[in-house]
Design a protein around this motif. Structure first.
Motif, mmCIF file in Angstrom:
data_model
loop_
_atom_site.group_PDB
_atom_site.id
_atom_site.type_symbol
_atom_site.label_atom_id
_atom_site.label_comp_id
_atom_site.label_asym_id
_atom_site.label_seq_id
_atom_site.Cartn_x
_atom_site.Cartn_y
_atom_site.Cartn_z
ATOM 1 N N PHE A 1 58.004 52.715 53.842
ATOM 2 C CA PHE A 1 56.920 53.232 53.021
ATOM 3 C C PHE A 1 57.107 52.912 51.539
ATOM 4 O O PHE A 1 56.125 52.726 50.820
ATOM 5 N N ARG A 2 58.319 52.805 51.089
ATOM 6 C CA ARG A 2 58.572 52.394 49.706
ATOM 7 C C ARG A 2 58.060 50.962 49.507
ATOM 8 O O ARG A 2 57.329 50.670 48.560
ATOM 9 N N GLN A 3 58.448 50.079 50.414
ATOM 10 C CA GLN A 3 58.015 48.679 50.340
ATOM 11 C C GLN A 3 56.500 48.563 50.552
ATOM 12 O O GLN A 3 55.824 47.792 49.878
ATOM 13 N N PHE A 4 55.978 49.345 51.472
ATOM 14 C CA PHE A 4 54.539 49.355 51.754
ATOM 15 C C PHE A 4 53.757 49.714 50.491
ATOM 16 O O PHE A 4 52.794 49.042 50.131
ATOM 17 N N ARG A 5 54.186 50.764 49.828
ATOM 18 C CA ARG A 5 53.502 51.219 48.614
ATOM 19 C C ARG A 5 53.547 50.152 47.521
ATOM 20 O O ARG A 5 52.541 49.883 46.854
ATOM 21 N N GLU A 6 54.689 49.517 47.342
ATOM 22 C CA GLU A 6 54.812 48.460 46.336
ATOM 23 C C GLU A 6 53.886 47.288 46.656
ATOM 24 O O GLU A 6 53.193 46.777 45.777
ATOM 25 N N ASN A 7 53.883 46.867 47.902
ATOM 26 C CA ASN A 7 53.064 45.715 48.299
ATOM 27 C C ASN A 7 51.574 46.000 48.183
ATOM 28 O O ASN A 7 50.821 45.158 47.685
ATOM 29 N N ILE A 8 51.156 47.151 48.640
ATOM 30 C CA ILE A 8 49.723 47.437 48.599
ATOM 31 C C ILE A 8 49.255 47.635 47.158
ATOM 32 O O ILE A 8 48.141 47.247 46.808
ATOM 33 N N ASN A 9 50.106 48.182 46.314
ATOM 34 C CA ASN A 9 49.730 48.324 44.904
ATOM 35 C C ASN A 9 49.553 46.960 44.239
ATOM 36 O O ASN A 9 48.639 46.778 43.438
ATOM 37 N N LYS A 10 50.400 45.999 44.569
ATOM 38 C CA LYS A 10 50.253 44.642 44.040
ATOM 39 C C LYS A 10 48.948 44.019 44.515
ATOM 40 O O LYS A 10 48.237 43.373 43.739
ATOM 41 N N GLU A 11 48.631 44.195 45.786
ATOM 42 C CA GLU A 11 47.382 43.663 46.338
ATOM 43 C C GLU A 11 46.173 44.284 45.645
ATOM 44 O O GLU A 11 45.229 43.591 45.282
ATOM 45 N N ILE A 12 46.215 45.589 45.469
ATOM 46 C CA ILE A 12 45.098 46.289 44.836
ATOM 47 C C ILE A 12 44.927 45.826 43.393
ATOM 48 O O ILE A 12 43.794 45.589 42.948
ATOM 49 N N GLU A 13 46.014 45.674 42.662
ATOM 50 C CA GLU A 13 45.932 45.204 41.280
ATOM 51 C C GLU A 13 45.305 43.812 41.214
ATOM 52 O O GLU A 13 44.472 43.537 40.341
ATOM 53 N N ALA A 14 45.688 42.941 42.133
ATOM 54 C CA ALA A 14 45.132 41.591 42.156
ATOM 55 C C ALA A 14 43.641 41.615 42.469
ATOM 56 O O ALA A 14 42.851 40.881 41.856
ATOM 57 N N ILE A 15 43.240 42.471 43.403
ATOM 58 C CA ILE A 15 41.826 42.575 43.751
ATOM 59 C C ILE A 15 41.032 43.147 42.588
ATOM 60 O O ILE A 15 39.932 42.670 42.278
ATOM 61 N N VAL A 16 41.563 44.145 41.926
ATOM 62 C CA VAL A 16 40.873 44.740 40.770
ATOM 63 C C VAL A 16 40.697 43.690 39.678
ATOM 64 O O VAL A 16 39.632 43.598 39.051
ATOM 65 N N ASP A 17 41.711 42.862 39.468
ATOM 66 C CA ASP A 17 41.590 41.785 38.485
ATOM 67 C C ASP A 17 40.466 40.826 38.870
ATOM 68 O O ASP A 17 39.688 40.387 38.020
ATOM 69 N N ASP A 18 40.376 40.498 40.152
ATOM 70 C CA ASP A 18 39.307 39.617 40.628
ATOM 71 C C ASP A 18 37.938 40.254 40.443
ATOM 72 O O ASP A 18 36.974 39.576 40.079
ATOM 73 N N ILE A 19 37.844 41.544 40.685
ATOM 74 C CA ILE A 19 36.565 42.241 40.509
ATOM 75 C C ILE A 19 36.160 42.234 39.034
ATOM 76 O O ILE A 19 34.998 42.018 38.706
ATOM 77 N N GLU A 20 37.132 42.441 38.154
ATOM 78 C CA GLU A 20 36.832 42.432 36.727
ATOM 79 C C GLU A 20 36.352 41.063 36.264
ATOM 80 O O GLU A 20 35.568 40.971 35.323
ATOM 81 N N LYS A 21 36.800 40.000 36.922
ATOM 82 C CA LYS A 21 36.375 38.651 36.559
ATOM 83 C C LYS A 21 34.967 38.323 37.054
ATOM 84 O O LYS A 21 34.385 37.353 36.603
ATOM 85 N N LEU A 22 34.478 39.119 38.005
ATOM 86 C CA LEU A 22 33.122 38.867 38.495
ATOM 87 C C LEU A 22 32.157 39.147 37.379
ATOM 88 O O LEU A 22 31.181 38.696 37.133
#
Length: 73
Positions: free
Chosen positions: A52-73
């Motif tokens: 769960f520690r690794q899961f949380r780190e990985n999903i947070n990275k994915e979410i940050e990347a997606i949010v960055d992509d949304i902001e670029k739209l």
């Protein structure tokens, strides 16, 4: 994930937004959701804390990347 999909729909409502880019981001959101949801149901019970520690780190990275992509739209 729902909030991110909503943000893509808001971006789509603007006239200058590329619909193909929005579709790509929406598809990525759904894939990330499905991937991480399936990981939750298939983890080693004896190593749950590390998982769960690794899961949380990985999903947070994915979410940050997606949010960055949304902001670029």
């Amino acid at each position: 994930m729902n909030d991110m999909l909503t943000a893509t729909l808001v971006a789509l409502a603007r006239q200058d937004t590329d619909q193909n880019k929005v579709t790509e981001v929406q598809t990525r959101i759904i894939k990330v959701y499905q991937d991480y949801n399936s990981r939750l149901s298939n983890y080693e019970r004896n190593n749950a804390k590390a998982f769960f520690r690794q899961f949380r780190e990985n999903i947070n990275k994915e979410i940050e990347a997606i949010v960055d992509d949304i902001e670029k739209l």
